[in-house]
Scaffold this active site. Structure first.
Site, PDB file in Angstrom:
ATOM      1  N   CYS A 170       0.868  -1.177   0.000  1.00  0.00           N
ATOM      2  CA  CYS A 170       0.000   0.000   0.000  1.00  0.00           C
ATOM      3  C   CYS A 170       0.901   1.222   0.000  1.00  0.00           C
ATOM      4  O   CYS A 170       1.693   1.404   0.927  1.00  0.00           O
ATOM      5  CB  CYS A 170      -0.884  -0.020   1.258  1.00  0.00           C
ATOM      6  SG  CYS A 170      -1.870   1.476   1.482  1.00  0.00           S
ATOM      7  N   CYS A 191     -11.353  14.310   5.107  1.00  0.00           N
ATOM      8  CA  CYS A 191     -12.321  13.340   5.649  1.00  0.00           C
ATOM      9  C   CYS A 191     -12.138  13.256   7.165  1.00  0.00           C
ATOM     10  O   CYS A 191     -11.011  13.132   7.658  1.00  0.00           O
ATOM     11  CB  CYS A 191     -12.117  11.958   5.020  1.00  0.00           C
ATOM     12  SG  CYS A 191     -12.313  11.971   3.238  1.00  0.00           S
ATOM     13  N   GLY A 200      -2.831  10.474   1.037  1.00  0.00           N
ATOM     14  CA  GLY A 200      -3.005  11.233  -0.195  1.00  0.00           C
ATOM     15  C   GLY A 200      -4.203  10.804  -0.995  1.00  0.00           C
ATOM     16  O   GLY A 200      -4.739   9.719  -0.805  1.00  0.00           O
ATOM     17  N   LEU A 210     -17.077   5.590  -0.773  1.00  0.00           N
ATOM     18  CA  LEU A 210     -18.442   6.113  -0.750  1.00  0.00           C
ATOM     19  C   LEU A 210     -18.853   6.469   0.686  1.00  0.00           C
ATOM     20  O   LEU A 210     -19.207   7.591   0.981  1.00  0.00           O
ATOM     21  CB  LEU A 210     -19.393   5.070  -1.371  1.00  0.00           C
ATOM     22  CG  LEU A 210     -20.843   5.464  -1.522  1.00  0.00           C
ATOM     23  CD1 LEU A 210     -21.006   6.733  -2.347  1.00  0.00           C
ATOM     24  CD2 LEU A 210     -21.643   4.326  -2.164  1.00  0.00           C
ATOM     25  N   HIS A 211     -18.803   5.499   1.566  1.00  0.00           N
ATOM     26  CA  HIS A 211     -18.980   5.691   3.007  1.00  0.00           C
ATOM     27  C   HIS A 211     -20.345   6.140   3.514  1.00  0.00           C
ATOM     28  O   HIS A 211     -20.594   6.095   4.720  1.00  0.00           O
ATOM     29  CB  HIS A 211     -17.924   6.645   3.585  1.00  0.00           C
ATOM     30  CG  HIS A 211     -16.504   6.220   3.314  1.00  0.00           C
ATOM     31  ND1 HIS A 211     -16.101   4.910   3.364  1.00  0.00           N
ATOM     32  CD2 HIS A 211     -15.407   6.937   2.986  1.00  0.00           C
ATOM     33  CE1 HIS A 211     -14.816   4.846   3.081  1.00  0.00           C
ATOM     34  NE2 HIS A 211     -14.369   6.049   2.840  1.00  0.00           N
ATOM     35  N   ASN A 217     -11.337   2.069  11.577  1.00  0.00           N
ATOM     36  CA  ASN A 217     -10.136   1.928  12.405  1.00  0.00           C
ATOM     37  C   ASN A 217     -10.005   3.194  13.214  1.00  0.00           C
ATOM     38  O   ASN A 217     -10.098   4.300  12.677  1.00  0.00           O
ATOM     39  CB  ASN A 217      -8.916   1.711  11.515  1.00  0.00           C
ATOM     40  CG  ASN A 217      -9.006   0.403  10.761  1.00  0.00           C
ATOM     41  OD1 ASN A 217      -9.178  -0.648  11.357  1.00  0.00           O
ATOM     42  ND2 ASN A 217      -8.936   0.459   9.446  1.00  0.00           N
ATOM     43  N   CYS A 264      -6.316   0.894   7.247  1.00  0.00           N
ATOM     44  CA  CYS A 264      -6.904   1.985   6.459  1.00  0.00           C
ATOM     45  C   CYS A 264      -7.126   3.221   7.311  1.00  0.00           C
ATOM     46  O   CYS A 264      -7.716   3.144   8.376  1.00  0.00           O
ATOM     47  CB  CYS A 264      -8.266   1.592   5.911  1.00  0.00           C
ATOM     48  SG  CYS A 264      -8.221   0.186   4.847  1.00  0.00           S
TER      49      CYS A 264
HETATM   50  N1  SAH Z   1      -7.745   9.255  -0.736  1.00  0.00           N
HETATM   51  C1  SAH Z   1      -8.120   7.954  -1.183  1.00  0.00           C
HETATM   52  C2  SAH Z   1      -7.211   6.854  -0.659  1.00  0.00           C
HETATM   53  C3  SAH Z   1      -7.043   6.805   0.817  1.00  0.00           C
HETATM   54  S1  SAH Z   1      -7.423   5.657   1.969  1.00  0.00           S
HETATM   55  C4  SAH Z   1      -9.550   7.662  -0.809  1.00  0.00           C
HETATM   56  O1  SAH Z   1     -10.144   8.468  -0.120  1.00  0.00           O
HETATM   57  O2  SAH Z   1     -10.094   6.655  -1.250  1.00  0.00           O
HETATM   58  C5  SAH Z   1      -8.020   4.170   1.611  1.00  0.00           C
HETATM   59  C6  SAH Z   1      -9.381   3.898   2.265  1.00  0.00           C
HETATM   60  O3  SAH Z   1      -9.367   3.914   3.706  1.00  0.00           O
HETATM   61  C7  SAH Z   1     -10.410   4.913   1.842  1.00  0.00           C
HETATM   62  O4  SAH Z   1     -11.580   4.260   1.462  1.00  0.00           O
HETATM   63  C8  SAH Z   1     -10.627   5.688   3.120  1.00  0.00           C
HETATM   64  O5  SAH Z   1     -11.846   6.345   3.127  1.00  0.00           O
HETATM   65  C9  SAH Z   1     -10.522   4.593   4.160  1.00  0.00           C
HETATM   66  N2  SAH Z   1     -10.318   5.113   5.510  1.00  0.00           N
HETATM   67  C10 SAH Z   1      -9.823   6.286   5.890  1.00  0.00           C
HETATM   68  N3  SAH Z   1      -9.799   6.405   7.226  1.00  0.00           N
HETATM   69  C11 SAH Z   1     -10.294   5.258   7.715  1.00  0.00           C
HETATM   70  C12 SAH Z   1     -10.515   4.756   9.030  1.00  0.00           C
HETATM   71  N4  SAH Z   1     -10.203   5.484  10.106  1.00  0.00           N
HETATM   72  N5  SAH Z   1     -11.026   3.517   9.156  1.00  0.00           N
HETATM   73  C13 SAH Z   1     -11.323   2.779   8.068  1.00  0.00           C
HETATM   74  N6  SAH Z   1     -11.140   3.185   6.821  1.00  0.00           N
HETATM   75  C14 SAH Z   1     -10.635   4.410   6.636  1.00  0.00           C
END
Ligand code: SAH
Length: 341
Positions: free
Chosen positions: A103, A114, A157, A213-214, A288, A331
């Site tokens: 990764c 976010c 990033g 998406l979330h 996480n 993540c």
């Molecule tokens: N900027 C890109 C890549 C980053 S992270 C993006 O937003 O997709 C990879 C994934 O981890 C993304 O889906 C992100 O939303 C998720 N992520 C970020 N913080 C997290 C957390 N605290 N717990 C679980 N997933 C998380």
């Protein structure tokens, strides 16, 4: 100084010929660079005079291993890597049955904001160069002595906020004279920059596009992802459908399960309606925890209920295993760990 490792094979060939050297030198130099060397005097079959000439006009970007933490749970390794200007990023090595996966980060920090993600807490410092993304891989290959078969652009990033460098990195890492990693083995994750997804569709690369998406509604998504104010859910899903039509590549939606914020049964129903009939994959990620903020992961039970509801509507759903959470390598837990000398 010219960033020689960021040059494609064709660019390097032009460069070498332009300096009055025979074409075959370009191939030799390219092969050395993509073995991950950090100095021109390691290029054994290159005349000393050319080594000197190159070192006077070019730099080889390199990532120095500052720290490596190894998870006790699953052998995941998290690296803190330092570039030539002192900026640091984190990258993660994971062992899966389908192959070793790295990764990588695409920016130092992130400006997407976010609320649940650690990578964005100090904003964006700078974009990474194609050579620096390669350097992350070389550092990890050197340290582990292992082969890498898959790459995910899911570190710190927003890859599509560093569009040109990321596209160039993809072509470099895919070069058969270099690491030769198949584009089908690469996933790019984006928070949903629609105009850039539209551009990416035109490149027609067989990578896997993951879309963060979330949340299924503008209200819930805007509350945790500021980017949603620029591109709302409707536009995002429309863009994803157009992407699939153009590339025939199934999109993977990432959906973080946050207690009380994104995991209710009514949201599961809204999500089912939103994606119904669209050939895609949904990846539920239990949140996480990060030290900032008080968001909590959903319970095992609510994740299972949410999953069952989506499956009932015919959607394909998996729950992501979080590797390396004991070393904050999961993540959203990667940081810039900014060290400047
Ligand atoms: N900027 C890109 C890549 C980053 S992270 C993006 O937003 O997709 C990879 C994934 O981890 C993304 O889906 C992100 O939303 C998720 N992520 C970020 N913080 C997290 C957390 N605290 N717990 C679980 N997933 C998380």
């Amino acid at each position: 100084m010219t960033d020689i490792l960021s040059m494609t094979f064709d660019e390097l060939t032009k460069y070498v010929i332009g300096k009055g050297h025979p074409k075959f030198r370009a191939q030799q130099i390219f092969l050395w660079l993509h073995k991950g060397i950090s100095s021109f005097d390691e290029m054994k079959n290159i005349p000393k005079s050319l080594q000197t000439e190159l070192s006077e006009s070019c730099c080889i970007n390199f990532a120095e291993r500052v720290r490596c933490q190894i998870s006790k749970q699953d052998e995941t390794r998290k690296y803190l890597l330092k570039f030539l200007d002192g900026n640091c990023v984190e990258a993660v090595f994971m062992k899966y049955n389908h192959g070793n996966t790295v990764c990588i980060s695409t920016q130092v920090g992130c400006r997407m904001g976010c609320t649940f993600c650690a990578s964005t807490k100090n904003g964006l410092v700078r974009n990474l160069l194609p050579s620096e993304m390669l350097a992350e891989l070389f550092a990890i290959i050197k340290d582990t002595g292992e082969k890498i078969s898959n790459i995910v652009l899911m570190g710190s990033g927003e890859p599509l906020d560093n569009y040109d460098n990321v596209i160039k990195f993809l072509s470099l890492v895919n070069d058969e004279r270099g690491l030769n990693i198949g584009l089908r083995h690469i996933s790019l994750s984006t928070c949903g920059l629609c105009d850039k997804i539209e551009r990416l569709a035109k490149e027609n690369l067989p990578i896997t596009l993951s879309v963060s998406l979330h949340a299924p509604t503008d209200e819930a998504r805007s509350a945790i992802m500021p980017v949603n104010k620029a591109y709302g859910v409707k536009r995002l899903i429309g863009t994803c459908k157009a992407y699939f039509e153009q590339t025939s590549r199934r999109i993977s939606f990432e959906y973080t399960m946050i207690d009380g914020k994104t995991d209710t049964l009514s949201q599961a129903k809204e999500l089912s309606e939103l994606l119904s009939g669209f050939p895609c994959h949904i990846n539920l990620i239990p949140l996480n925890k990060i030290s900032e903020g008080d968001l909590m992961p959903s319970s095992h039970e609510s994740i299972q209920k949410f999953k069952a509801c989506l499956e009932k509507s015919g959607l394909t759903v998996t729950v992501r295993r979080s590797l390396g959470s004991d070393i904050d390598a999961a993540c959203g837990q990667l940081r810039q760990n900014y060290i400047k000398n």
